[in-house]
Write an enzyme that holds these catalytic residues in place. Structure first.
Site, mmCIF file in Angstrom:
data_model
loop_
_atom_site.group_PDB
_atom_site.id
_atom_site.type_symbol
_atom_site.label_atom_id
_atom_site.label_comp_id
_atom_site.label_asym_id
_atom_site.label_seq_id
_atom_site.Cartn_x
_atom_site.Cartn_y
_atom_site.Cartn_z
ATOM 1 N N LYS A 212 5.035 6.062 -2.610
ATOM 2 C CA LYS A 212 5.874 6.461 -3.578
ATOM 3 C C LYS A 212 4.981 6.842 -4.945
ATOM 4 O O LYS A 212 5.569 7.933 -5.549
ATOM 5 C CB LYS A 212 6.953 5.339 -3.721
ATOM 6 C CG LYS A 212 7.855 5.791 -4.692
ATOM 7 C CD LYS A 212 8.684 4.419 -4.907
ATOM 8 C CE LYS A 212 9.658 4.730 -6.276
ATOM 9 N NZ LYS A 212 10.461 3.430 -6.524
ATOM 10 N N GLU A 218 -5.087 0.761 -1.662
ATOM 11 C CA GLU A 218 -5.222 0.738 -0.041
ATOM 12 C C GLU A 218 -4.878 2.208 0.886
ATOM 13 O O GLU A 218 -5.728 2.723 1.351
ATOM 14 C CB GLU A 218 -4.149 -0.360 0.678
ATOM 15 C CG GLU A 218 -4.479 -1.643 0.100
ATOM 16 C CD GLU A 218 -3.776 -2.055 -1.074
ATOM 17 O OE1 GLU A 218 -3.376 -1.212 -2.051
ATOM 18 O OE2 GLU A 218 -3.878 -3.221 -1.368
ATOM 19 N N GLY A 272 10.366 1.012 -2.748
ATOM 20 C CA GLY A 272 9.745 1.243 -1.526
ATOM 21 C C GLY A 272 10.189 0.489 -0.178
ATOM 22 O O GLY A 272 10.203 1.253 0.875
ATOM 23 N N ARG A 273 10.548 -0.729 -0.425
ATOM 24 C CA ARG A 273 11.058 -1.472 0.684
ATOM 25 C C ARG A 273 12.514 -1.043 1.282
ATOM 26 O O ARG A 273 12.807 -1.501 2.425
ATOM 27 C CB ARG A 273 11.033 -3.058 0.511
ATOM 28 C CG ARG A 273 11.707 -3.388 -0.646
ATOM 29 C CD ARG A 273 11.403 -4.684 -1.061
ATOM 30 N NE ARG A 273 11.858 -5.260 -2.238
ATOM 31 C CZ ARG A 273 11.436 -4.831 -3.364
ATOM 32 N NH1 ARG A 273 10.323 -4.331 -3.417
ATOM 33 N NH2 ARG A 273 11.963 -5.500 -4.689
ATOM 34 N N GLU A 358 10.035 -9.819 -0.742
ATOM 35 C CA GLU A 358 9.479 -9.103 -2.204
ATOM 36 C C GLU A 358 10.806 -8.881 -3.231
ATOM 37 O O GLU A 358 10.783 -8.662 -4.455
ATOM 38 C CB GLU A 358 8.976 -7.719 -1.907
ATOM 39 C CG GLU A 358 8.205 -6.966 -2.969
ATOM 40 C CD GLU A 358 7.418 -6.018 -2.436
ATOM 41 O OE1 GLU A 358 6.201 -6.017 -2.261
ATOM 42 O OE2 GLU A 358 7.747 -4.569 -2.292
ATOM 43 N N HIS A 389 7.271 -19.815 23.404
ATOM 44 C CA HIS A 389 6.216 -20.292 24.011
ATOM 45 C C HIS A 389 5.261 -20.393 23.026
ATOM 46 O O HIS A 389 3.912 -20.499 23.180
ATOM 47 C CB HIS A 389 5.761 -19.251 25.267
ATOM 48 C CG HIS A 389 6.480 -19.138 26.247
ATOM 49 N ND1 HIS A 389 6.433 -20.219 27.397
ATOM 50 C CD2 HIS A 389 7.724 -18.407 26.465
ATOM 51 C CE1 HIS A 389 7.300 -19.954 28.234
ATOM 52 N NE2 HIS A 389 8.353 -18.847 27.802
ATOM 53 N N LYS A 517 -3.232 -6.789 -7.902
ATOM 54 C CA LYS A 517 -3.829 -5.592 -7.879
ATOM 55 C C LYS A 517 -4.763 -5.373 -9.012
ATOM 56 O O LYS A 517 -5.701 -4.758 -8.837
ATOM 57 C CB LYS A 517 -2.559 -4.411 -8.085
ATOM 58 C CG LYS A 517 -1.906 -4.428 -6.881
ATOM 59 C CD LYS A 517 -0.944 -2.958 -7.130
ATOM 60 C CE LYS A 517 0.274 -3.102 -6.305
ATOM 61 N NZ LYS A 517 1.370 -2.260 -6.564
#
Ligand code: F6P
Length: 553
Positions: A212, A218, A272-273, A358, A389, A517
């Site tokens: 965005k 990253e 973003g999410r 978030e 399991h 950050k």
């Protein structure tokens, strides 16, 4: 500014106090099984439907009175008003002074959602542009620099620019077509990308840089490494053929060298999410194709309509949010497990982690005052059979209170309905075991039947007992399709929003990710070239010294 921002603390709302009393007097020691015994029609009375989704919330600590009080809480907290404010494009993301309009991304023009908000009227043009690009990649109109078809799509992004693509890409694996395959790269350490580069042929590879902001360390680190790989293997001029991008930052896309025809815009009102519906979904659209991407959007729109129009008592996302608040704030639950019974949904819990944690992991209200109640729960989970399991032991016999959402399609999204039937049987068995448990008497009886002596049976029975009375929701739908996945994702988006409204927090900012950050930027040169550390954290100083001793350079 919407009124909610100056609203009272939830604890000051009359319904909150009534719920507290109701919890203490009626529900604290209640057995869910008693609620079923009291109401033979409980399943019918405690299910909600929207589109293809059925929510069974009967296996909860919830009576008609609880629901009535929770609905009152939603009304007192002005959930409907805030919902309408969101759809109207009001700046409900107050700390960033932004509207929250992911719902516009899947709307039709006729829905008239916030058309006056800058960018909203461009939604359909961008979708069209994406559709043409997708078609061209599939039919060979757009090719790599050496004329080869672009068959390997690599999404480079992180957080909201990655998790939705990863989750939906896998969920819709059976819809991949046009010979394309999806890969996703997010982490900064470089191993994901280098592993991938060792498998892929650059001639067939299209990188989609999703960010965005187009400033995320990253993503830019990985994108630069990918660009170097293309330039080294195919020449610098090949870069324009092998990269597309989605961002609000057109200048940065330009500077990176993205071909203007391969750039797709989004707007600051897309969080973003919540962005998988925008150009951030380009990699997904490239593997499932234009029509199925459109079906994914339509599914979400169906849930939007339900959220907007269904009465609170029947409104699936509102009910799920209320149940979550009930457990979080009255029963003291700290976490919630998400168990999908379709392996193709195995990244759904991770996707929900960002969406929920978030969004609602906040300690300050939208009006700047500290919250007085617990807010967002920890979300965790795994594909159902794997969970059984692994950690379900804790759900059944542990000491923690963990409400569960089971998610299960009736039809397989693979090739074996017989195997899906087994998955369904396991899903139902798990929710039944959580609720009904297994009593000491039953265990003693079964052990005696198996030939154990009475004393041995009694001592072993204590270990075999399941206390039961552990709540869950089950979300059932016919089949994992673009349409049903769209409904499911939008369901949780709205659920998270409603929780935030009740707690009085802004679910749409994420200031809590900024400090880390900044500190990482400050440490980058310290780690890589030994520059002096400007901080005074003794542990960091010690670790830096240890890292230098371990360094092979
Ligand atoms: O670090 C958090 C975050 O800001 C998320 O909210 C976002 O989804 C992600 O980083 C990626 O941001 P961008 O899309 O700008 O690269």
């Amino acid at each position: 500014m919407p009124e909610q921002l100056s609203a009272r603390y939830p604890t000051d709302l009359p319904a909150w106090q009534a719920l507290k009393d109701h919890y203490r007097d009626d529900m604290k020691s209640r057995k869910i099984a008693e609620l079923f015994a009291r109401d033979p029609e409980r399943f019918a009375h405690f299910t909600a439907r929207s589109g293809d989704l059925l929510l069974d919330y009967s296996k909860n600590f919830l009576s008609a009175k609880t629901r009535q009080l929770l609905v009152r809480l939603a009304r007192d907290a002005q959930v409907e008003k805030m919902r309408d404010a969101m759809f109207a494009g009001e700046p409900i993301n107050a700390t960033e002074n932004r509207a929250v309009l992911h719902v516009a991304l899947r709307s039709k023009l006729s829905d008239q959602i916030a058309l006056e908000e800058p960018g909203v009227s461009d939604v359909w043009r961008t979708l069209d542009q994406m559709g043409h690009f997708v078609d061209a990649v599939h039919d060979g109109g757009v090719r790599g620099s050496t004329g080869r078809r672009l068959t390997d799509i690599v999404n480079i992004g992180i957080g909201g620019s990655d998790l939705g693509v990863v989750m939906a890409g896998k969920a819709l694996r059976q819809y991949w077509h046009g010979g394309t395959r999806l890969h996703c790269v997010s982490n900064i350490d470089g191993t994901q990308l280098s592993d991938l580069m060792s498998e892929l042929d650059p001639q067939n590879t299209l990188f989609v840089v999703c960010s965005k902001t187009f400033t995320t360390l990253e993503t830019l680190t990985n994108a630069n490494a990918a660009r170097a790989w293309i330039a080294d293997s195919l020449g610098v001029t090949a870069v324009g053929h092998h990269f597309a991008a989605a961002s609000t930052n057109h200048q940065a896309m330009d500077e990176f060298g993205i071909n203007p025809e391969y750039r797709f815009g989004l707007w600051d009102w897309v969080g973003g999410r919540f962005s998988i519906w925008s150009a951030v979904g380009l990699s997904l659209a490239l593997v499932i194709g234009r029509e199925d991407f459109q079906r994914f959007l339509s599914g979400a729109r169906r849930m939007d309509q339900h959220f907007r129009n269904a009465p609170v008592e029947e409104n699936m996302p509102i009910l799920m949010a209320l149940i979550a608040v009930w457990y979080n704030n009255f029963f003291g639950a700290d976490s919630q497990a998400i168990l999908p019974y379709d392996n193709r949904l195995d990244r759904f819990p991770a996707f929900l982690q960002q969406m929920q944690m978030e969004s609602n992991g906040k300690g300050v209200r939208a009006d700047g005052r500290p919250v007085k109640t617990k807010t967002g729960m920890v979300v965790w989970g795994e594909a159902g059979s794997n969970a059984q399991h692994s950690f379900n032991q804790l759900l059944h016999q542990g000491t923690r209170f963990v409400p569960v959402d089971f998610i299960v399609p009736a039809w397989t999204s693979g090739s074996s309905q017989r195997q899906q039937d087994l998955a369904i049987a396991n899903c139902l068995a798990q929710s039944e075991a959580l609720m009904d448990g297994y009593s000491v008497e039953q265990a003693v009886h079964d052990l005696a039947d198996a030939g154990y002596a009475e004393t041995d049976a009694r001592s072993l029975a204590a270990h075999k007992t399941h206390p039961g009375n552990r709540p869950s929701n089950t979300i059932l739908f016919p089949e994992l399709t673009p349409d049903t996945l769209g409904q499911l994702v939008a369901l949780y988006e709205h659920k998270v929003f409603v929780e935030g409204v009740i707690w009085g927090i802004n679910s749409f900012d994420q200031w809590g990710v900024e400090l880390g950050k900044r500190l990482a930027t400050r440490l980058a040169d310290v780690v890589s070239d030994g520059s002096p550390y400007p901080g005074d954290n003794e542990s960091t100083i010690g670790l830096l010294a240890a890292i230098r001793r371990l360094s092979r350079q």
